[in-house]
Each structure stands twice: as C-alpha cells, then as structure tokens.
Design a protein around this motif. Sequence first.
Motif, PDB file in Angstrom:
ATOM      1  N   SER A   1       0.880  -1.146   0.040  1.00  0.00           N
ATOM      2  CA  SER A   1      -0.033   0.040  -0.031  1.00  0.00           C
ATOM      3  C   SER A   1       0.888   1.107   0.122  1.00  0.00           C
ATOM      4  O   SER A   1       0.312   2.365  -0.216  1.00  0.00           O
ATOM      5  CB  SER A   1      -0.891   0.034   1.258  1.00  0.00           C
ATOM      6  N   GLY A   2       2.127   1.162   0.086  1.00  0.00           N
ATOM      7  CA  GLY A   2       3.080   2.330   0.166  1.00  0.00           C
ATOM      8  C   GLY A   2       3.026   2.826   1.709  1.00  0.00           C
ATOM      9  O   GLY A   2       3.657   4.089   1.691  1.00  0.00           O
ATOM     10  N   ARG A   3       2.324   2.433   2.685  1.00  0.00           N
ATOM     11  CA  ARG A   3       2.390   3.165   4.146  1.00  0.00           C
ATOM     12  C   ARG A   3       3.557   2.727   4.878  1.00  0.00           C
ATOM     13  O   ARG A   3       3.889   3.379   5.603  1.00  0.00           O
ATOM     14  CB  ARG A   3       1.148   2.424   4.849  1.00  0.00           C
ATOM     15  N   LEU A   4       4.420   1.861   4.203  1.00  0.00           N
ATOM     16  CA  LEU A   4       5.622   1.460   4.964  1.00  0.00           C
ATOM     17  C   LEU A   4       7.029   1.510   3.899  1.00  0.00           C
ATOM     18  O   LEU A   4       6.675   0.786   2.880  1.00  0.00           O
ATOM     19  CB  LEU A   4       5.471   0.176   5.362  1.00  0.00           C
ATOM     20  N   ASN A   5       7.961   1.946   4.209  1.00  0.00           N
ATOM     21  CA  ASN A   5       9.197   1.898   3.403  1.00  0.00           C
ATOM     22  C   ASN A   5      10.174   1.116   4.214  1.00  0.00           C
ATOM     23  O   ASN A   5      10.490   1.435   5.251  1.00  0.00           O
ATOM     24  CB  ASN A   5       9.968   3.426   3.213  1.00  0.00           C
ATOM     25  N   ALA A   6      10.695   0.045   3.623  1.00  0.00           N
ATOM     26  CA  ALA A   6      11.841  -0.858   3.944  1.00  0.00           C
ATOM     27  C   ALA A   6      12.788  -0.973   2.905  1.00  0.00           C
ATOM     28  O   ALA A   6      12.550  -1.388   1.939  1.00  0.00           O
ATOM     29  CB  ALA A   6      10.930  -2.153   4.442  1.00  0.00           C
ATOM     30  N   SER A   7      14.094  -0.720   3.335  1.00  0.00           N
ATOM     31  CA  SER A   7      15.271  -1.042   2.667  1.00  0.00           C
ATOM     32  C   SER A   7      16.123  -1.813   3.283  1.00  0.00           C
ATOM     33  O   SER A   7      16.382  -1.415   4.472  1.00  0.00           O
ATOM     34  CB  SER A   7      15.563   0.213   2.071  1.00  0.00           C
ATOM     35  N   GLY A   8      16.757  -2.815   2.601  1.00  0.00           N
ATOM     36  CA  GLY A   8      17.588  -3.759   2.873  1.00  0.00           C
ATOM     37  C   GLY A   8      17.406  -5.037   3.210  1.00  0.00           C
ATOM     38  O   GLY A   8      16.119  -5.336   3.241  1.00  0.00           O
ATOM     39  N   ILE A   9      18.143  -5.999   3.433  1.00  0.00           N
ATOM     40  CA  ILE A   9      17.773  -7.493   3.265  1.00  0.00           C
ATOM     41  C   ILE A   9      17.290  -7.955   4.782  1.00  0.00           C
ATOM     42  O   ILE A   9      16.455  -9.175   4.463  1.00  0.00           O
ATOM     43  CB  ILE A   9      18.787  -8.361   2.910  1.00  0.00           C
ATOM     44  N   ARG A  10      17.407  -7.063   5.602  1.00  0.00           N
ATOM     45  CA  ARG A  10      16.924  -7.694   6.955  1.00  0.00           C
ATOM     46  C   ARG A  10      15.809  -6.910   7.568  1.00  0.00           C
ATOM     47  O   ARG A  10      15.223  -7.190   8.490  1.00  0.00           O
ATOM     48  CB  ARG A  10      18.044  -7.566   7.987  1.00  0.00           C
ATOM     49  N   THR A  11      14.929  -6.500   6.640  1.00  0.00           N
ATOM     50  CA  THR A  11      13.926  -5.217   7.023  1.00  0.00           C
ATOM     51  C   THR A  11      12.533  -5.972   7.081  1.00  0.00           C
ATOM     52  O   THR A  11      11.507  -5.347   7.760  1.00  0.00           O
ATOM     53  CB  THR A  11      13.653  -4.157   6.004  1.00  0.00           C
ATOM     54  N   ASP A  12      12.417  -7.386   6.911  1.00  0.00           N
ATOM     55  CA  ASP A  12      11.036  -8.055   6.960  1.00  0.00           C
ATOM     56  C   ASP A  12      10.827  -8.262   8.603  1.00  0.00           C
ATOM     57  O   ASP A  12      11.492  -9.352   9.105  1.00  0.00           O
ATOM     58  CB  ASP A  12      10.979  -9.267   5.971  1.00  0.00           C
ATOM     59  N   LEU A  13      10.040  -7.477   9.295  1.00  0.00           N
ATOM     60  CA  LEU A  13       9.815  -7.620  10.639  1.00  0.00           C
ATOM     61  C   LEU A  13       8.366  -8.537  10.784  1.00  0.00           C
ATOM     62  O   LEU A  13       8.049  -8.609  12.124  1.00  0.00           O
ATOM     63  CB  LEU A  13       9.896  -6.283  11.169  1.00  0.00           C
ATOM     64  N   SER A  14       7.913  -8.925   9.813  1.00  0.00           N
ATOM     65  CA  SER A  14       6.802  -9.683   9.941  1.00  0.00           C
ATOM     66  C   SER A  14       6.946 -10.887  10.963  1.00  0.00           C
ATOM     67  O   SER A  14       5.844 -11.052  11.642  1.00  0.00           O
ATOM     68  CB  SER A  14       5.973 -10.376   8.590  1.00  0.00           C
ATOM     69  N   GLU A  15       7.901 -11.887  11.152  1.00  0.00           N
ATOM     70  CA  GLU A  15       8.045 -12.756  12.083  1.00  0.00           C
ATOM     71  C   GLU A  15       7.995 -11.901  13.522  1.00  0.00           C
ATOM     72  O   GLU A  15       7.738 -13.047  14.492  1.00  0.00           O
ATOM     73  CB  GLU A  15       9.204 -13.573  11.992  1.00  0.00           C
ATOM     74  N   PHE A  16       8.329 -10.874  13.845  1.00  0.00           N
ATOM     75  CA  PHE A  16       8.220 -10.376  14.971  1.00  0.00           C
ATOM     76  C   PHE A  16       6.877  -9.766  15.383  1.00  0.00           C
ATOM     77  O   PHE A  16       6.696  -9.251  16.705  1.00  0.00           O
ATOM     78  CB  PHE A  16       9.285  -9.207  15.402  1.00  0.00           C
ATOM     79  N   LEU A  17       5.791  -9.437  14.493  1.00  0.00           N
ATOM     80  CA  LEU A  17       4.628  -8.835  14.597  1.00  0.00           C
ATOM     81  C   LEU A  17       3.695  -9.940  14.946  1.00  0.00           C
ATOM     82  O   LEU A  17       3.448 -10.884  14.143  1.00  0.00           O
ATOM     83  CB  LEU A  17       4.593  -7.725  13.525  1.00  0.00           C
ATOM     84  N   PRO A  18       2.354  -9.611  15.294  1.00  0.00           N
ATOM     85  CA  PRO A  18       2.080  -8.394  16.318  1.00  0.00           C
ATOM     86  C   PRO A  18       2.964  -8.397  17.564  1.00  0.00           C
ATOM     87  O   PRO A  18       3.237  -9.570  18.194  1.00  0.00           O
ATOM     88  CB  PRO A  18       0.721  -8.373  16.178  1.00  0.00           C
ATOM     89  N   LEU A  19       3.113  -7.147  18.226  1.00  0.00           N
ATOM     90  CA  LEU A  19       3.552  -7.201  19.440  1.00  0.00           C
ATOM     91  C   LEU A  19       2.625  -7.199  20.572  1.00  0.00           C
ATOM     92  O   LEU A  19       2.914  -7.442  21.806  1.00  0.00           O
ATOM     93  CB  LEU A  19       4.453  -5.900  19.484  1.00  0.00           C
ATOM     94  N   ALA A  20       1.675  -6.631  20.402  1.00  0.00           N
ATOM     95  CA  ALA A  20       0.511  -6.442  21.295  1.00  0.00           C
ATOM     96  C   ALA A  20      -0.782  -6.978  20.870  1.00  0.00           C
ATOM     97  O   ALA A  20      -1.301  -6.676  19.890  1.00  0.00           O
ATOM     98  CB  ALA A  20       0.600  -4.801  21.890  1.00  0.00           C
TER      99      ALA A  20
END
Length: 141
Positions: free
Chosen positions: A122-141
Amino acid sequence: MAVRRRIAHDDGRAAVASWRAARSGDVARPTDQSAVVRSETPPRADLPRQTLATAVRYLLEELADRAPGNSVEVRVPPFGVAQCVEGPRHTRGTPPNVVETDAETWLALATGRLAWPDALTSGRLNASGIRTDLSEFLPLA
C-alpha cells in the motif's frame, strides 16, 4: 543486552489500549442485553498526541526487546526510533537496513490490525535492506 525502558509497561499498555479504543468501531450502547454492538460511526481520531507518542514508543521498545540487535533501524517520525534484529552493526551514517513509517501504520502493524505485506504494497511502509522484513516479530500487542 536488555532494552533500557523509558515507557513503563502499565503506561505503554494503557496508551496502546487507548489507541485501539479510539480506532475501534465498537462502542457500548445500552441494549436489552447490555452488549457491545457495532457502531455505524467512523472511528474517533481525537487521540491526544502524548498518548499516541507513548503508544508508539512503547511498541518500539517492545520490538527492540523481542528482537534484540542493531542491524535494523525502525523509524516512526516524529515519535521514535529503535534498533533491532541480530546481525552486523552499523557505526556511521544511514544504516543499511531501515524501516520507516508513520505512527498510525506502526501501531496498526504492531497490534496486528495491518499485515506486513499489506503495509508494503500500500506504500504506507518503506523498508530497505535485506533484513527489514519484521513480520516474524509482529504483532507485538
């Protein structure tokens, strides 16, 4: 290394709960069963800036606590930044792995209201770099 907490757990959880309530279409209305029913009105957007800032910072601290490291920098301007995820540490300039988004998108991601791939496409998030997929850590709450 443990994350140095600036936001107390109780304060952070309360701020996140306030954000959720402000963004929810569920409101308590008197009924025969005294149940919570779906409102036809849009979610409230009048959350105090300080509450929004506390919720963002608390969830950034949670991310850093659950995914310790310094290889990814998560930026949520103007409220906060966190370094997380194990890997090579950067020491100068812009880090090679950067995630940047606005407060509403970060809170939606961190609470599970928005999926990582949906935020990216959707373009609501900018992620650059090979380690930036944080989906494995989310959700947090």
